[in-house]
Every structure is written in structure tokens, then in C-alpha cells.
Design an enzyme around this catalytic site. Structure first.
Site, PDB file in Angstrom:
ATOM      1  N   ASP A  85      -4.272  -4.965 -35.493  1.00  0.00           N
ATOM      2  CA  ASP A  85      -3.039  -5.207 -36.254  1.00  0.00           C
ATOM      3  C   ASP A  85      -1.964  -4.202 -35.857  1.00  0.00           C
ATOM      4  O   ASP A  85      -2.260  -3.133 -35.326  1.00  0.00           O
ATOM      5  CB  ASP A  85      -3.310  -5.154 -37.767  1.00  0.00           C
ATOM      6  CG  ASP A  85      -3.843  -3.810 -38.244  1.00  0.00           C
ATOM      7  OD1 ASP A  85      -4.660  -3.200 -37.530  1.00  0.00           O
ATOM      8  OD2 ASP A  85      -3.422  -3.354 -39.325  1.00  0.00           O
ATOM      9  N   GLU A 150      -6.014  -1.958 -40.038  1.00  0.00           N
ATOM     10  CA  GLU A 150      -5.934  -0.488 -40.123  1.00  0.00           C
ATOM     11  C   GLU A 150      -4.628  -0.055 -40.761  1.00  0.00           C
ATOM     12  O   GLU A 150      -4.586   0.887 -41.535  1.00  0.00           O
ATOM     13  CB  GLU A 150      -6.075   0.128 -38.726  1.00  0.00           C
ATOM     14  CG  GLU A 150      -6.305   1.639 -38.748  1.00  0.00           C
ATOM     15  CD  GLU A 150      -5.026   2.478 -38.737  1.00  0.00           C
ATOM     16  OE1 GLU A 150      -5.141   3.682 -38.984  1.00  0.00           O
ATOM     17  OE2 GLU A 150      -3.924   1.938 -38.499  1.00  0.00           O
TER      18      GLU A 150
HETATM   19 ZN   LIG Z   1      -2.933   2.999 -35.143  1.00  0.00          ZN
END
Ligand SMILES: [Zn+2]
Length: 454
Positions: A85, A150
Site C-alpha cells: 500500500d 502498513e
Molecule cells: Zn513504508
């Protein structure tokens, strides 16, 4: 095994194309959709005969896991990992090339995620593909995990994998973000490798007062009391020395010219540290970074009080983004805050917390491989350091992995492109040759650490 220049030049071409393809897939989080990127990787891995699994905590929130088996020895596995992401691209007008174009121009690979961190995802995929392709015998399993989510805290990515599928990702060692790039610390160029990350302690600070009509000011107005408390938070919290920071300062100090070589170790002196940072270090952002590594910190972020202009509310709250040093609990942080605000009526509530992750001391066979390869390929020392934020390391660390933030990327230390400006910034890009340097560096570290000895 050495591979010819021609072999590497075709690997580099392949690595560039893979990164460009990943950059062309929009994995902005929020909302988050990593499936297409995970499927692309699955197809690429299959070309070298590697099986992989896509695991989803929620629809389209894909995590890919691939394992290359070693020769069944008992050596703990190595995990290579990166998140798929990316943070939102922001104002599109401010990009020289569209953020999801994956353009190669002016020697740079452009796009959101070029440095954070599809580069590491692509490099890790290349490394595991090459070890399979070249049939390198391994004395430990190599695991590759490309994870979701994340940027919003890892709940649907590494944290979920660790909680729901621990056997698939348990490793003794891990390579991920943030490190592996050259940077000047003071005057000395070094390659920083993250071996620690601060803990997280999100807090809500609440002040109560008496409600009333706005036409009748009250001395116990909750908003005023909160404002008074917040203004005190500008003061720095107490100095604490942790081993990772001490080593970082001592190792980088030795590399400085005089007089910095003598002054820098004084950053470890509780009485002199703040004065040196505030008066003697010309680089303000580096000084602020040192401050955060030498203490617990809080940043007030969200304020809430009142609904109507003419009504005094009975309470006011502030959310604080707190970060803790290794071996400091959230309770210690709250005690430090209480001492500063000096008002027993202020209540503190924990919204979310996790402790610092630390790989200390970092010395290991993997650390030696990193230091040796970096020295050979960059002529620079690798230095362990701590980051004030967190990464997927805090999840994988819970399964016992010793985390090294090492996503190698070559940048000119005196060039215009500064690593820290590229993170989450506009015109995120990396030099293509610096990326190729990273691919080969990562390959050599992993091969040295995993290849069978016979
Ligand atoms: Zn990162």
C-alpha cells in the site's frame, strides 16, 4: 557464484520493469486495495517456479507469502518483506509525472511508492526469483511477504498475518524498511540500517470543568484549562539514553572531522545534550531527530470541546500522538506528562499502544553480511539506528524476527534528492541506477546469509 555482467544487466532490466508495473497499480490506502499488485507478483514468481499464496483479512486487502525452501537444516528462516500500500498522492497538479504512471525519465523511476516501498517489494521478489532461477542451494528457508495496510497501522497486513498465520511468516531474521541508503550524519557519510523503532502510545488528555452560559465566564472553563496544559507540552520530556542510540552516536562520532568528533559524544551527556543540539548543530531537522531519539515524545493532534459558541462545555479533550523509547512503558510516559502539566485534575486515557521494537545489539551473522556487502559495494560503514516511527517490524518482531531496516538504495549523499523528502512527498522517485545497486546489494546480502556452506 558470480554471474556475468550481461546476466546482471538483464536482471536490472527485469527489475526496472517489475517496479514500473507495481507503480502503475494504484494501491492508495485509504481505501486500500492490494489485490492487483499481489496477483502481479504471484504471476512473476510463478515464472521461476515459485508457488505463493494470497491471504486476505478483508476483500482486496491482499497479503502475498512465498517460501523458498532451504535444505531442511535447522537454521532460522530469513524474511524479506515490504508493504504494497501507499499513502495518497495528494494534489495531482504538483506531480511532474502522474503518480501512478511508473514513468522512467531523467534516469529516475517515478511514482507514488517508488521509495515507500514498492522498490523493496520488487527487489525482494527479484532476489527470491534469482535464487530459484540460479538454483542456489540454501541452508535456511527464505520467505517473501508483500503485505497490505502498513500505512494505516498494519491491522489488515503484517499484524493480521502474524496473528492468523504465524507459521507462514515466522522467521529468525527479517529485512524490511527503513534503511540501506547512504546519508550524512553530521559530516560523515554512512549507510543507515534501522535496528530499532520507537513504541506508540496514543493518548487522550481530558479536562473537566463546569458547564455554563458563555456570557458568564468561569475560572474553571475546561477549554482554558486544556489550553494551559497543552501550552506546557512544548517543553521537552526528560532525557533517556538507550543502547541503540548510544551506539549510533559513538559510531558516527568516530567518523567526524575535528572538532565534531569530540563534541558529538557529548550528545550522550544528559546535562549537555540539549544545549549542543539547540546551539551547535546547524542542521535543524537532524537536531530535532536527535531530540526525538533521546526522549519519549508527544505531539498534540486532535482537539475537541464544545458545540455552541454561547455554551461553556463541561469538558475538553486533546489527543496526543505519543512515542516511547525501548523499555519505557506508556505509564512512564504518562508520569512524565503529569510532571510537566502539573495539574492532578487532568485525566489521561490510552487510545492505542504498542511497545518499541528493538534488535539490540544488532550483531549477528546477518549484520556481518550487511556490513561486509555495504563496505564492498559502497565503501561506507553500515551504522545501526532507531527510527521515531514504526514499520511492519513491530509485527514480525512479535514472532521473534530480528529486524533490520535494510531496503538498499544508492543515492548521492550530496545530491539534490534527499531520502527523507521523498517519503510521502510529491514527485516520489528513485534513480534507476541507485535502484539497480540496491537489487544487487540485497541479492548479495541474502545469498551470503542463506547459501549452503558446502
Ligand atoms: Zn513504508
Amino acid at each position: 557464484m558470480t554471474h556475468s555482467r550481461e546476466a546482471w544487466s538483464s536482471v536490472f532490466g527485469e527489475a526496472t520493469a517489475l517496479l514500473q508495473d507495481l507503480l502503475r497499480i494504484d494501491t492508495t490506502n485509504p481505501p486500500g486495495d492490494e489485490r492487483e499488485a499481489a496477483e502481479l507478483l504471484q504471476r512473476e514468481l510463478a515464472k521461476d517456479g515459485l508457488q505463493s499464496e494470497i491471504l486476505e483479512a478483508a476483500p482486496k486487502r491482499s497479503n502475498l507469502v512465498c517460501r523458498l525452501k532451504g535444505n531442511a537444516s535447522s537454521e532460522p528462516p530469513l524474511l524479506l518483506t515490504g508493504h504494497l500500500d501507499v499513502v495518497p498522492a495528494g494534489d495531482l497538479e504538483r506531480w511532474t509525472h502522474p503518480p501512478f504512471s511508473g514513468v522512467l525519465a531523467d534516469g529516475m523511476i517515478w511514482g507514488r511508492g517508488a521509495v515507500d516501498m514498492k522498490n523493496m517489494v520488487a527487489m525482494s521478489a527479484m532476489v527470491i526469483k534469482l535464487l530459484a532461477r540460479w538454483e542456489v542451494p540454501l541452508r535456511r528457508d527464505l520467505i517473501f511477504a508483500a503485505v497490505a495496510d502498513e500505512e494505516l497501522g498494519c491491522d489488515l497486513g503484517s499484524r493480521w498475518l502474524v496473528e492468523q498465520h504465524p507459521d507462514k511468516v515466522r522467521a529468525g531474521f527479517a529485512l524490511g524498511e527503513i534503511g540501506g541508503f547512504p546519508q550524512r550524519v553530521g559530516k560523515a557519510p554512512v549507510v543507515l540500517v534501522q535496528t530499532g523503532e520507537k513504541g506508540l502510545a496514543w493518548l487522550r488528555m481530558r479536562v473537566r470543568g463546569t458547564a455554563g452560559h458563555g456570557s458568564m465566564p468561569r475560572p474553571d472553563n475546561a477549554v482554558i484549562k486544556l489550553g494551559r496544559a497543552l501550552s506546557k507540552l512544548n517543553e521537552r520530556l526528560p532525557f533517556h539514553l538507550t543502547p541503540v542510540v548510544e551506539r549510533f552516536v559513538r559510531e558516527t562520532a568516530r567518523l567526524q572531522p575535528l572538532p565534531a568528533r569530540l563534541v558529538m559524544p557529548q550528545l550522550l551527556n544528559a546535562r549537555l545534550s540539549a544545549t549542543i543540539l539547540d546551539r551547535l548543530l546547524p542542521d535543524r531537522s537532524q537536531a530535532e531527530l536527535f531530540h526525538t531519539l533521546l526522549r519519549n515524545t508527544v505531539s498534540p493532534t486532535v482537539l475537541r470541546a464544545g458545540q455552541k459558541t454561547n455554551v461553556i462545555p463541561d469538558q475538553a479533550t486533546a489527543e496526543l500522538d505519543g512515542r516511547t523509547l525501548p523499555n519505557f512503558s506508556v505509564d512512564v510516559l504518562i508520569d512524565e506528562l503529569r510532571a510537566i502539566v502539573d495539574d492532578d485534575q487532568i485525566e489521561f486515557e490510552v487510545i492505542k499502544e504498542h511497545p518499541a521494537t528493538i534488535n539490540d545489539p544488532p550483531d549477528s551473522e546477518l549484520w556481518s553480511a550487511i556490513c561486509d556487502v555495504v563496505k564492498e559495494r559502497a565503501g561506507l560503514p553500515a551504522v545501526p539506528y532507531m527510527i521515531p516511527g514504526f514499520t511492519d517490524g513491530q509485527s514480525f518482531g512479535r514472532l521473534g524476527a530480528r529486524w533490520y531496516g535494510f531496503s538498499p538504495l544508492w543515492l548521492d549523499v550530496d545530491g539534490e534528492l534527499r531520502f527523507s523528502d521523498l517519503f510521502h512527498g510529491y514527485d516520489e522517485r528513485i534513480p534507476e541506477d541507485g535502484y539497480h545497486w540496491g537489487v544487487k546489494t540485497l541479492y548479495q546480502v541474502v545469498e551470503r546469509f542463506c547459501r549452503s556452506r558446502i
